[in-house]
Every structure is written in structure tokens, then in C-alpha cells.
Scaffold this motif. Sequence first.
Motif, PDB file in Angstrom:
ATOM      1  N   LEU B 326       0.831  -1.203   0.000  1.00 17.78           N
ATOM      2  CA  LEU B 326       0.000   0.000   0.000  1.00 17.78           C
ATOM      3  C   LEU B 326       0.864   1.251   0.000  1.00 17.78           C
ATOM      4  CD1 LEU B 326      -2.806  -1.131   2.437  1.00 17.78           C
ATOM      5  CD2 LEU B 326      -3.047  -0.556   0.031  1.00 17.78           C
ATOM      6  N   ALA B 327       1.920   1.238   0.820  1.00 20.10           N
ATOM      7  CA  ALA B 327       2.812   2.399   0.850  1.00 20.10           C
ATOM      8  C   ALA B 327       3.507   2.568  -0.494  1.00 20.10           C
ATOM      9  CB  ALA B 327       3.843   2.241   1.956  1.00 20.10           C
ATOM     10  N   ALA B 328       3.811   1.446  -1.149  1.00 23.69           N
ATOM     11  CA  ALA B 328       4.456   1.531  -2.460  1.00 23.69           C
ATOM     12  C   ALA B 328       3.527   2.197  -3.466  1.00 23.69           C
ATOM     13  CB  ALA B 328       4.831   0.133  -2.933  1.00 23.69           C
ATOM     14  N   THR B 329       2.234   1.831  -3.398  1.00 19.60           N
ATOM     15  CA  THR B 329       1.258   2.486  -4.268  1.00 19.60           C
ATOM     16  C   THR B 329       1.289   3.987  -4.034  1.00 19.60           C
ATOM     17  OG1 THR B 329      -0.093   0.549  -3.874  1.00 19.60           O
ATOM     18  CG2 THR B 329      -1.126   2.377  -5.045  1.00 19.60           C
ATOM     19  N   ALA B 330       1.294   4.367  -2.756  1.00 16.18           N
ATOM     20  CA  ALA B 330       1.338   5.791  -2.422  1.00 16.18           C
ATOM     21  C   ALA B 330       2.573   6.440  -3.028  1.00 16.18           C
ATOM     22  CB  ALA B 330       1.337   5.963  -0.906  1.00 16.18           C
ATOM     23  N   ALA B 331       3.733   5.773  -2.898  1.00 17.40           N
ATOM     24  CA  ALA B 331       4.980   6.357  -3.401  1.00 17.40           C
ATOM     25  C   ALA B 331       4.882   6.612  -4.899  1.00 17.40           C
ATOM     26  CB  ALA B 331       6.144   5.418  -3.099  1.00 17.40           C
ATOM     27  N   PHE B 477      -3.831   5.067 -12.713  1.00 23.78           N
ATOM     28  CA  PHE B 477      -3.615   4.467 -11.407  1.00 23.78           C
ATOM     29  C   PHE B 477      -3.316   2.979 -11.586  1.00 23.78           C
ATOM     30  CE2 PHE B 477      -5.374   2.928  -7.267  1.00 23.78           C
ATOM     31  CZ  PHE B 477      -4.531   3.646  -6.456  1.00 23.78           C
ATOM     32  N   ALA B 478      -3.954   2.412 -12.606  1.00 16.53           N
ATOM     33  CA  ALA B 478      -3.771   0.974 -12.858  1.00 16.53           C
ATOM     34  C   ALA B 478      -2.300   0.629 -13.069  1.00 16.53           C
ATOM     35  CB  ALA B 478      -4.581   0.559 -14.076  1.00 16.53           C
ATOM     36  N   LEU B 479      -1.534   1.572 -13.697  1.00 13.05           N
ATOM     37  CA  LEU B 479      -0.112   1.304 -13.918  1.00 13.05           C
ATOM     38  C   LEU B 479       0.631   1.208 -12.601  1.00 13.05           C
ATOM     39  CD1 LEU B 479       0.980   3.507 -16.927  1.00 13.05           C
ATOM     40  CD2 LEU B 479       0.848   1.035 -16.802  1.00 13.05           C
ATOM     41  N   ALA B 480       0.305   2.113 -11.679  1.00 13.81           N
ATOM     42  CA  ALA B 480       0.957   2.082 -10.367  1.00 13.81           C
ATOM     43  C   ALA B 480       0.682   0.756  -9.694  1.00 13.81           C
ATOM     44  CB  ALA B 480       0.461   3.240  -9.517  1.00 13.81           C
TER      45      ALA B 480
END
Lengths: 496, 490
Positions: B326-331, B477-480
Motif C-alpha cells: 500500500l505504501a508503495a502504491t502511495a509512493a 492508477f492501474a499502472l501504479a
Amino acid sequence: MTSWPPLLVLFVLTPLVGAVLTPAVSDASGRRSWEWALGTMLLTSAMAGALIMRVLDEGPFSYVVGGWVAPYGIELRFDEFSAFVAVVCLLGLLAVIFSRHYARDALAPGRIPYYYTLLLLNMTGMIGFIVTGDLFNLYVFMEILSLSAYALVAISGEKTAEMAAFKYLVMGAVSSLSILFGVGLLYALTGSLNMADVTGRLAGSAEAPLVLAFAALTLGFMVKSALFPLHIWLPDAHAIAPSPVSAVLSGLVVKVGILGMLRVYQIAYGSGAIDLSGLNLMLTWLGAISIVMGAFFAVFQDDIKMMLAYSTISNIGYIVMGLGLASPYSLIGASVHVFNHALIKATLFLGAGALIHQTGRRTLTGLAGVGRSMPLTTAAVSIGAISIVGIPPTAGFLCKWYIALGAMQAGEPLFAVALVFGALLIFVYYIRMVNAFYFRKPQEAGAPAVHEAPATMLVPVLILAALCLVMGVLGRLPLSFIEPAVTRLLAPLGGG
Amino acid sequence: MEVVDARVALAPAISLLCGALVFAAADNTFWRRFWSVSAALAKLGIVMSMLPGSLRGVVYTFDLVEFTPGVGLAFRADALGMFFSVVSSTLWLFTTVYAIGYMEREPNRRRFFGFFALCVSTTVGVAFAENLLTMFLFYETLTICTYPLVIHDETPEAMRAGRTYLVYTLTGGAFVLLGSIWTYQLAGTMTLSQPGILSMEAGRTTLTALFVCLIAGFGVKAAIMPLHGWLPTAMVAPTPVSALLHAVAVVKVGAFGVLRTIYNVFGVELLRELGVCDWLAALAAVTIVTASIIAIFQDNFKRRLAFSTISQLSYIVLGAALLSPLAATAAIVHIANQAFAKITMFFVAGSIQRTTGKTTIHELAGIGYRMPYTMGAFTVAALSFIGIPLFAGFVTKWYLSLGALESDRWIYALVMLGSALLNAAYWLPIVYTAFFKAPHEEVVVQEAHWTMLGPTLACAAYVLLLGMTVSVPGMPFALAQAAVTFVFGM
């Protein structure tokens, strides 16, 4: 044809005969002597090509002159390291072409034939040095090479040139003496002068004279290649000499020291009679210091040729560091850098020569904005600059990459740090140069309109710049070419 | 699925060509503008043409040249690289249009726009780099191409800032190179296509040293404290350059490098075992808070923006260092969120400076009446940074806090909260001054030229869209999420 044995002898004799005959065929304008020198260099280059084809086919080979075998006769040997003659011939050829207009404008007409004689003698010395299999001949050819180099530095006849040549002569003479002493000691120990023979006979010799011999040889060769702190003769000599001579001196003549060291290593490692790890450590350190000091001094230069001269000291540092680290990667990198640096530095010196010839100025301040009037030359010099910093995909990159990898391989990452940060400093001063060419405004308004140099000067520069790129993209070829030689060199050490 | 496709190499190459054409156009204004906009458009077009495939999971690759096995220049557009290149190429178009308006009467426009176009090329080069060497090459080229932009005014102050900039970034670059060599020596490859190429066999000390080396190298541009010194001084550059340095290219390239180091060089598993990321997370948290506190005390508008940038960038670093999905998504999404909000603010600062000549915050009293649209855009960006729901910044804070809780480090959720308060403390006073303080002079509505106002409003709109729909057309967002799935092996 390629395997015709006496070709190796002819290869050494051709430039020698050509040199001696140059003044005889010359006319008043010096034009004929240029044509003669050009023809000689073309012939010599063709022979170099044939010899390299042969070494590619069958590996190292030798020719025993007159059938007298070692230790009595003279032997000529050609191995992968000898392939350096390809660069020697190429640069010699291009330097001769470049000199056509340059020499006419820079030298008194009476000196022009002798200029070509000296240049060809210099080539003879270099070629002989590279292909000889005999220690005393090594010394003789080195002297031919050195004496012609001193004279070439002084040839313009100006006071500063004579001073620079004198300084070079004093240092050079001491180093030659040191090498002669080393050769003498080896002869006394083994009773032979043939390198392969000496290698075989060294085992079991007393240690003290052996150490002294190798120390004397190393010292001599290090002066020849201008390793810090024995470099003081180089900047003046290389900066003041006529530009084609600077290209030959910086690209080729300093490499004689390096090739000499490679021969010394071949003897020392091959015989197993002496442990060189102490020497290697010293060379690695001196190499690292040379890189940084050379770069440091270069940053403060305003004279473009001075800058290039100090850059040579840095690059010799890279090569010596690679030798000292003595790991397979670093040795491959160092050996290939001997070739590539010759090409790159010749690009830079000949390019700078063209700029100076056309503008009459040699400082960065004076050359400001020259990129607009001489776009091709400055583009070539910029490619040279990018190469010498070691930015991919140019010729300088892979060698430095290999030397750095070699440092890691030898378990000495600190030297990789020195290499990378040295490259950073080098980058800084080449950026200054490129910046001056393209982005600084010309100093004085109303300066005479400047245009590109004549084709005889422009074309060699462009060829060399193109080679800087080609040798980068095809960088793998010289690496795989030199690899067997390095493997053979390190084989006696085991592992490797 | 991997497909060999020349477009990956074409994307950097075409802007390189346009950059050269800008130089060739010399002093012809029309052609200079034409090639500048073409560079931005062509690159955006190429990147966008790869987007549908990328969303389907296709990875485009192209090997340019291989020097020896494992050492070469190669491009590869994976999810993370695509995300970064989509963000940077979209913003580039806006910045180019803005710069044309802003630089109208400046000297040396040829040099400016030439290098400006080259920077596009290098940023995409970093995004699409298949291995560390290619990345290093473009990372350094970017430094060189931005230097003439930083010193554009050629005042002694600008030259000094330029020197500081070079010393910091070139030293950082040297560390990156060193790290690359070292990685190659340890792993036998430098590829960035795997979720981690190193292994524990190399030894704990060596790996830690290598990690420090690479993170310090990339951390200079990502402005992790104490490596941030160049960023506030580089503020002397013209505003479009600051926008470029701070939102799109330079700092993001640094942050992107940190992400690549963590996810593709070391890999999540190895870093968990090694434990060095705890230190990096702590450092990032300290940077977030300290830079925010310094920002409160800045009166110069652009300096306040600079310290805010330093703080915001460490969100990305923190998100990556927490090593939770989840944090990686945020980054990753924060690369976009911070970029659009921060570039809006810089556009605003530049517009105000060009229109009214004001550069400090206390001069801005009542500016909201004079430039209502501009300050409206600023308010949107400010609310995003504070992390109000519906604005882009909220998405980051939400996922980052969740990630902190997921990895049992609730302290970082508190840092997020504290940072929100600090952001409020330095952005809201500007909004207040602009709209609620009486203006010093008579109020006449006077907006900037459309070339400047247009990009400002467009970026502000993106901030809203990113916050409201998470997945805006062209900002996937899908790419992230795809990138996160890949690196965490889910």
C-alpha cells in the motif's frame, strides 16, 4: 603473403629506409618530402594490417633474423600487445597527412624534410620497440624513438620549444640510463638478452640484483610514460610541440613506457622468480594519484594544449592503475585503453591543432565561440572530449569500466572510487572546454572571419572522431582480441 | 508479455532531435517555438501510443547497443517507467507552453529552449532505462542539460547557484556510477527488469555499503536531507526552470532512482532481511517534518515552494522505504500527485512575478482580487498538499498511512498527520493573504497571458481529477498498481 616470415623485418626497415631517404627526395617546397612520407606510411600500414591478420589467425609468432637462434641471434616477436602497431601506423599516417599544410605554415621551409625524417624515425623506433623480442634491441629502438621525439619537440626552433625539449631530454636520458642499467643486470644474471630466453633462465637467481633490475626498468619506463611524480617534463613538451607531434607524443610515445612495463611483466610473471605485489601496490597508488593530480592541474589551465597534456597524465594514471591492480578485468581494460587513448588523444590534439592553426589562438578565452565558425572541428573535438571522460557509447567508456570492475575484482573498491571521482574532475574541465566553444561569446568584435581548416587537416580529425564512436560501439572487439594475451600473462600466477 | 518496439527508444530520440533543431533554428522565433512544442507533443504522442498496450500488461523493450554481455544501452517500458514517463511528458507540454509565454522578452532564448527540449529527452530516457548504466547516462545528461537553465540569468548569484548545483548533482552521479559498477560486479548484470537482482550471498556489509552508495547518489536529486542543499539555491533560475527542476524532471528522476534501487536492484525481500530501509524511512520522516518547519519561516515565495518540495519528495522515499504494497502504491502515485500540484504553484508564482513583479509572500495582500483564476488554482494545489479529500494529495496520504499501519509502523501515520498540519500552516496563510487581506493598491483584474494562465488552470484541473477519480484519463492508477503487483510478486 600474410605468413611470409621476413615481412616482420621489412616492417621495421620500411619506415627506417623511408626516413633516411626523405631529405634526398625532397624539393624546395617540401611537397615531395610530404608525398614520400605519405607513401612510406601507407606501405607500412599495409604491412601492419597483414601482420595483425596473421596474429588473429594463429596467435603470437616470431621471426629469427638470419636463422641465429637465441641467445645469440636477434628475434622479432609479434603478439596481441604488438597489435598496437595498428594504431601507431594509423596515427603516423594521419599525422603525416595533417602536417601537409600545418608544417608549411609552422616551420621554416628548410626544416620540412627533416621534420618528416624525424617523424618516420619516430615511427621506426616505435614499431621496432613493439615487435622486438630482444632486450638490447628494445633499448636501441627506445633511444631512436626518444631522440627523434626530443628533436621533434624542438623543431619549431623557438626558445620555449628548445627549453621544453631540453627538459624532456634530461628526464628522458636519465630514464634511458635506468633502463639500460636494468637490461644490463638481467644480462649479467642470465647471460641472455632474448626476452623468452631470459624468462626461462631467471628462476633461481639471487633476489637482490633481480629486485634492482626490475626497479630500474620500472623507474625508467615510468618516466617515459610520465607517471606522477615523474611527469614534470610532459606538459611543456606536449603543449609546445607542433600539434601533429603532440598527437604522436601523447597518443603513442608515452605508451612506450606502458608497453615496456607489459614486457617487464611478461618476464617477471613468466619466470616466477620475483614477487611483484609490492611493485603493483605502488603502481596502483601512483596511478590513482596521477589520475587525480593530472585532472586537478588540468582544471586550472586556460591553454587548450596544456589542458590536453595534463589529461594525458590522468589517462596514463588509469592505465598504470589497471596494470598495478593485476586482475584480469583491469589488465584487459588497461591494455585496451592503451589503444583507445591513443585514438582519442590524437583526435583532441589534431583537432586543437586545427583550431589553433585557423584562429591563431590557443587559450579557452581566445577560442570562445569558435563552434560557430568551425562546427565540424569543434564537433570532432567534443566527441573526443566525451570519449576521454568515458561516457558511453564512446571509446573511453569500456576500458574505464573494465578497470573499475578490475578494482572491484581485486577487492580494492577504493581504487574504483578514485577512478570514478577522477573521471568526474576530468569531466569538469572538458565541460569547460565545450562550453567555451559553443556558449561563450567571441571575445573581441571584428576578429577576422575564421573558417574550417583545409581538408588535409579536417579529414584526419573527422576520421579519428568517427573511430572514437566506432570503437565505443564495437568496444567488445578489442577486448576479446586482447583477452588471450592477458590470460597468458596471468596464467603463471595461477587462478586469474 | 514483452514486445520489441522501437518506440521506447524513439521517445527520447525524438526530443533529442527537436532539441537539436531548436539550436539550428538560431534566432528565428517561429521555428524555435515550433520545434519546442513539437518536441513536447511528439514525445507525449509516442508515450501515449504505448499506454493502451502497457495497460494490457505489455512491456516494450528495445536494445540499442550492447558493449559486452550485460553491459549496454537498452530501453524498457514497464509499468513504473510508463507511469513516470506519462506524468513527465504530460507536464512537459504544459511547461513548454508556459515557458514560451514566460520567457517572451528574455535574452538567450535559443540556449534556453534548446536545453529545455533536451531535458525532455533525458527524463524519458531515465524512465525507460532498462539497466543502471543507461539510467546513469541519462541521469548525468540531465544534470548537464539543466545547468545552462539554472544559470540562465548569468548573474553572480545564478553562477554561484549553478556551481552548487553541479557539485551536488555530479557528485551524486559519481556515486550512482560507482554503485552501478559494484552491482554489476556482485550480480553480473545491471538490469532493472527484475524484482531484485542482488542476493544475500554478497554479505551484509557489502550490501549495506552498496545501498548507501546508490541511495546517496539518487538521494541528491531527490533532495533527501542532508543532501538537499542545492535545491533552495537553484531557485534563482527562471520560474519555468524551477517548475521543471522541482516538479517534473530533476527531483523526480532522483525519486525514481530511489524506487528503482529499492524495487528492482535490491528487491523487497532482500531489503526486509537487510533492515536498512528502516533507517531510510526514518531519514525521510525527518526530512518531511524538518523541511516543512523551515518552509513556514520563508517569506520568499519560491523558497517556500522549494522547502515544500523537499518535504514532499520524501513522501515518495518514505512510501518506498516502508516496503509494504500500500505504501508503495502511495509512493508511485505521489510522483504524479506532487508533480501536478507543485507545478501549479510554480506557475502561479511565476505568473505573479511576471505580472506584478512581486516575489515575497507579504506583498501578496489582496492579489486574489487582481488575479482570481491564478490564485484559485493556487488554492486547489494548497488544499491538495494539505491532504483534503477530493484533492490529489489525499490519495497519497491515505495509502501511505495505510501502508504504515500495514507494516506496523504507526509512527509514520502520525508523521503524515503532522505533515498535513504543517502544510496547512504554510499554505493557508498565503491563501488568506491573497483573498482576505486588503490590497495595498487599487484592484484591477489583471491575469497573466493565456500561455501562462492556460497551463496553470489545466494543471490545477488535473489535481482535482486525480483526487476525485483516482484514475484520470492518461494518468493511470492501474499502472501504479501493476508496478506494485510486480515488485511484490503478488
